[in-house]
Design an enzyme around this catalytic site. Structure first.
Site, PDB file in Angstrom:
ATOM      1  N   TYR A   1       0.867  -1.188   0.000  1.00  0.00           N
ATOM      2  CA  TYR A   1       0.000   0.000   0.000  1.00  0.00           C
ATOM      3  C   TYR A   1       0.902   1.236   0.000  1.00  0.00           C
ATOM      4  O   TYR A   1       1.517   1.592   1.012  1.00  0.00           O
ATOM      5  CB  TYR A   1      -0.898   0.040   1.234  1.00  0.00           C
ATOM      6  CG  TYR A   1      -1.987  -1.011   1.296  1.00  0.00           C
ATOM      7  CD1 TYR A   1      -2.421  -1.695   0.158  1.00  0.00           C
ATOM      8  CD2 TYR A   1      -2.600  -1.320   2.505  1.00  0.00           C
ATOM      9  CE1 TYR A   1      -3.431  -2.646   0.238  1.00  0.00           C
ATOM     10  CE2 TYR A   1      -3.616  -2.266   2.584  1.00  0.00           C
ATOM     11  CZ  TYR A   1      -4.017  -2.934   1.446  1.00  0.00           C
ATOM     12  OH  TYR A   1      -5.017  -3.877   1.525  1.00  0.00           O
TER      13      TYR A   1
ATOM     14  N   LEU B   1     -18.081  -1.248   2.990  1.00  0.00           N
ATOM     15  CA  LEU B   1     -18.853  -0.143   2.396  1.00  0.00           C
ATOM     16  C   LEU B   1     -18.745  -0.171   0.881  1.00  0.00           C
ATOM     17  O   LEU B   1     -18.984   0.832   0.214  1.00  0.00           O
ATOM     18  CB  LEU B   1     -18.360   1.196   2.966  1.00  0.00           C
ATOM     19  CG  LEU B   1     -18.544   1.306   4.482  1.00  0.00           C
ATOM     20  CD1 LEU B   1     -17.971   2.607   5.016  1.00  0.00           C
ATOM     21  CD2 LEU B   1     -20.021   1.180   4.851  1.00  0.00           C
TER      22      LEU B   1
ATOM     23  N   ARG C   1     -16.295  -0.166  -1.083  1.00  0.00           N
ATOM     24  CA  ARG C   1     -15.305   0.807  -1.592  1.00  0.00           C
ATOM     25  C   ARG C   1     -15.850   2.227  -1.634  1.00  0.00           C
ATOM     26  O   ARG C   1     -15.422   3.034  -2.454  1.00  0.00           O
ATOM     27  CB  ARG C   1     -14.800   0.397  -2.978  1.00  0.00           C
ATOM     28  CG  ARG C   1     -14.450  -1.070  -3.172  1.00  0.00           C
ATOM     29  CD  ARG C   1     -13.487  -1.567  -2.095  1.00  0.00           C
ATOM     30  NE  ARG C   1     -12.895  -2.825  -2.469  1.00  0.00           N
ATOM     31  CZ  ARG C   1     -11.611  -2.958  -2.821  1.00  0.00           C
ATOM     32  NH1 ARG C   1     -10.813  -1.937  -2.829  1.00  0.00           N
ATOM     33  NH2 ARG C   1     -11.141  -4.153  -3.110  1.00  0.00           N
ATOM     34  N   GLY C   2     -16.824   2.506  -0.822  1.00  0.00           N
ATOM     35  CA  GLY C   2     -17.389   3.866  -0.747  1.00  0.00           C
ATOM     36  C   GLY C   2     -18.787   3.942  -1.327  1.00  0.00           C
ATOM     37  O   GLY C   2     -19.559   4.845  -0.991  1.00  0.00           O
TER      38      GLY C   2
HETATM   39  N1  LIG Z   1      -7.365  -8.438   1.517  1.00  0.00           N
HETATM   40  C1  LIG Z   1      -7.654  -7.706   0.477  1.00  0.00           C
HETATM   41  O1  LIG Z   1      -7.602  -8.150  -0.665  1.00  0.00           O
HETATM   42  C2  LIG Z   1      -8.087  -6.274   0.686  1.00  0.00           C
HETATM   43  C3  LIG Z   1      -8.534  -5.533  -0.405  1.00  0.00           C
HETATM   44  C4  LIG Z   1      -8.935  -4.225  -0.193  1.00  0.00           C
HETATM   45  C5  LIG Z   1      -8.897  -3.683   1.076  1.00  0.00           C
HETATM   46  N2  LIG Z   1      -8.436  -4.416   2.124  1.00  0.00           N
HETATM   47  C6  LIG Z   1      -8.347  -3.831   3.480  1.00  0.00           C
HETATM   48  O2  LIG Z   1      -9.642  -3.468   3.913  1.00  0.00           O
HETATM   49  C7  LIG Z   1      -9.682  -2.096   4.284  1.00  0.00           C
HETATM   50  C8  LIG Z   1     -11.050  -1.519   4.004  1.00  0.00           C
HETATM   51  O3  LIG Z   1     -11.316  -1.634   2.606  1.00  0.00           O
HETATM   52  P1  LIG Z   1     -11.834  -0.471   1.716  1.00  0.00           P
HETATM   53  O4  LIG Z   1     -11.181   0.787   2.179  1.00  0.00           O
HETATM   54  O5  LIG Z   1     -11.734  -0.825   0.319  1.00  0.00           O
HETATM   55  O6  LIG Z   1     -13.334  -0.530   2.037  1.00  0.00           O
HETATM   56  P2  LIG Z   1     -14.526   0.338   2.453  1.00  0.00           P
HETATM   57  O7  LIG Z   1     -14.454   0.616   3.900  1.00  0.00           O
HETATM   58  O8  LIG Z   1     -15.658  -0.419   1.883  1.00  0.00           O
HETATM   59  O9  LIG Z   1     -14.453   1.686   1.625  1.00  0.00           O
HETATM   60  C9  LIG Z   1     -13.756   2.815   2.035  1.00  0.00           C
HETATM   61  C10 LIG Z   1     -14.362   3.977   1.291  1.00  0.00           C
HETATM   62  O10 LIG Z   1     -15.631   4.243   1.875  1.00  0.00           O
HETATM   63  C11 LIG Z   1     -15.824   5.610   2.047  1.00  0.00           C
HETATM   64  N3  LIG Z   1     -16.630   5.888   3.250  1.00  0.00           N
HETATM   65  C12 LIG Z   1     -17.788   6.534   3.296  1.00  0.00           C
HETATM   66  N4  LIG Z   1     -18.249   6.627   4.532  1.00  0.00           N
HETATM   67  C13 LIG Z   1     -17.375   6.026   5.312  1.00  0.00           C
HETATM   68  C14 LIG Z   1     -17.297   5.804   6.703  1.00  0.00           C
HETATM   69  N5  LIG Z   1     -18.209   6.252   7.552  1.00  0.00           N
HETATM   70  N6  LIG Z   1     -16.247   5.129   7.196  1.00  0.00           N
HETATM   71  C15 LIG Z   1     -15.298   4.671   6.349  1.00  0.00           C
HETATM   72  N7  LIG Z   1     -15.295   4.875   5.023  1.00  0.00           N
HETATM   73  C16 LIG Z   1     -16.335   5.548   4.499  1.00  0.00           C
HETATM   74  C17 LIG Z   1     -14.450   6.197   2.164  1.00  0.00           C
HETATM   75  O11 LIG Z   1     -14.588   7.450   1.593  1.00  0.00           O
HETATM   76  P3  LIG Z   1     -13.597   8.696   1.832  1.00  0.00           P
HETATM   77  O12 LIG Z   1     -12.222   8.180   1.693  1.00  0.00           O
HETATM   78  O13 LIG Z   1     -14.001   9.628   0.746  1.00  0.00           O
HETATM   79  O14 LIG Z   1     -13.885   9.195   3.199  1.00  0.00           O
HETATM   80  C18 LIG Z   1     -13.553   5.254   1.393  1.00  0.00           C
HETATM   81  O15 LIG Z   1     -13.395   5.738   0.084  1.00  0.00           O
HETATM   82  C19 LIG Z   1      -8.540  -1.464   3.501  1.00  0.00           C
HETATM   83  O16 LIG Z   1      -8.116  -0.252   4.093  1.00  0.00           O
HETATM   84  C20 LIG Z   1      -7.518  -2.552   3.548  1.00  0.00           C
HETATM   85  O17 LIG Z   1      -6.814  -2.496   4.777  1.00  0.00           O
HETATM   86  C21 LIG Z   1      -8.054  -5.692   1.938  1.00  0.00           C
END
Ligand SMILES: NC(=O)c1ccc[n+]([C@@H]2O[C@H](COP(=O)([O-])OP(=O)(O)OC[C@H]3O[C@@H](n4cnc5c(N)ncnc54)[C@H](OP(=O)(O)O)[C@@H]3O)[C@@H](O)[C@H]2O)c1
Length: 337
Positions: free
Chosen positions: A56, A206, A208-209
């Site tokens: 990352y 979420l 991815r947002g």
């Molecule tokens: N193992 C794997 O293959 C894999 C793949 C992907 C991710 N991950 C891990 O999982 C974590 C979470 O995944 P993700 O970031 O893709 O998923 P997510 O939590 O589904 O999506 C994050 C997005 O949601 C938005 N969002 C809106 N309201 C939110 C709130 N109240 N709280 C948090 N986010 C909000 C954020 O927007 P804003 O940024 O505009 O605020 C951000 O763009 C990653 O950080 C990573 O550590 C693992």
């Protein structure tokens, strides 16, 4: 803070984990100071599970976490680290390396960047099709015995791979996408984990947002933003998916919660063996996500959510085709959403 255990052999963690990926990569520019403040605020609120990957931001995310943890009790953080994704100097993705000698080298760099003597949960980010999972897990198990790693995890592995991995060393948790819009894990993967006492750290809770409640149809994405190539965020698929979010927003409003809180609470409601990771990059979003811990969904709430977003309702696969092909979890569960 509610506490959950990752599987029958894993660490005890906060029921909500903080995913730090978007602070360094894949979601456009992030503010460094705000990212560090968000990690610290999460820990102050009782979040112990911090998820990262050495790829990352090509080390940036681990260095960020090191800085956020400076002066704090390392023992209060459960650091979950993914490794194995190769990149070139321009940042392009260049395959997966799960060879034992690579495991040791990835870990050495990670420990140095994080400024710690051990990683709490260490996992290969994508199953390497050229290296039997037994060899990769065996190499991590060696690192457990040497004291550099506490627990072995998996990421995006399918049921067969999970079973094979578990014969080598106890697996604490599988990290896999799981949300109202991505429910493919329910068919084979989740039952396999449960049969083996393996927990789940759910990502993309979420979507991815998309399920965050702050997405707009006309949002402009920065270069390199993952969502610019995600089928769920494009054209007619986005329209369809936003209509699902609109329906969920009505359920959320009736419940006095936000869409994001309902999305997180729904994943929390799937079982005590599941820990959602949320990708909050700002304290404001973190606060909203933490609010989900206070939302208890009744059977009527769950039925209303199901009507708004039935299983399999999302349009578009969760990754673009070349990335879908890298998912062992999808190979083992053909057709899973
Ligand atoms: N193992 C794997 O293959 C894999 C793949 C992907 C991710 N991950 C891990 O999982 C974590 C979470 O995944 P993700 O970031 O893709 O998923 P997510 O939590 O589904 O999506 C994050 C997005 O949601 C938005 N969002 C809106 N309201 C939110 C709130 N109240 N709280 C948090 N986010 C909000 C954020 O927007 P804003 O940024 O505009 O605020 C951000 O763009 C990653 O950080 C990573 O550590 C693992």
């Amino acid at each position: 803070m509610i506490i959950r255990r990752l599987g029958s052999t894993g660490p005890t963690v906060s029921a909500l984990g903080l995913g730090c990926m978007g602070m360094s990569d894949l979601y456009g520019p992030a503010d460094r100071g705000e990212s560090i403040a968000t990690i610290r605020a999460a820990m102050d609120a009782g979040v112990t599970l911090l998820d990262t990957g050495d790829f990352y931001g090509m080390g940036h995310n681990e260095l960020l976490i090191r800085d956020a943890l400076r002066g704090r009790d390392r023992g209060r953080a459960v650091l979950s680290v993914k490794f194995g994704a190769l990149r070139d100097p321009a940042g392009a993705w260049a395959g997966i390396d799960g060879r034992p000698e690579a495991v040791r080298s990835f870990l050495a760099y990670t420990l140095r960047r994080l400024g710690t003597d051990h990683v709490d949960v260490y996992r290969l980010t994508r199953v390497d099709p050229r290296v039997p999972i037994e060899e990769t897990v065996g190499a991590i198990a060696d690192m457990v015995r040497a004291g550099y790693v506490r627990h072995v995890g998996l990421s995006e592995a399918g049921a067969d791979t999970i079973r094979r991995a578990a014969t080598v060393h106890p697996i604490s948790d599988l990290q896999i996408e799981y949300s109202l819009l991505s429910r493919g894990v329910e068919d084979q993967v989740l039952p396999a984990c449960r049969a083996l006492g393996i927990g789940v750290t759910a990502y993309g809770v979420l979507s991815r947002g998309l399920l965050g409640g702050h997405w707009t149809r006309d949002r402009e994405l920065a270069a390199g933003d993952f969502r610019s190539s995600s089928p769920r965020f494009s054209g007619a698929n986005l329209e369809h998916n936003m209509a699902l979010v609109d329906a969920l927003a009505e359920v959320a409003a009736a419940r006095g919660a936000t869409v994001a809180q309902i999305g997180i609470a729904w994943v929390l409601s799937r079982g005590d063996d599941i820990v959602p990771l949320v990708g909050a990059r700002r304290r404001e979003r973190l606060d909203e996500a933490l609010g989900a811990m206070r939302v208890t969904l009744s059977p009527d709430d769950l039925a209303a959510i199901e009507r708004a977003v039935p299983a399999g309702a999302a349009a578009g696969s969760r990754y673009a085709e070349p990335l879908m092909a890298e998912l062992d979890s999808e190979r083992s569960a053909a057709g899973a959403a």
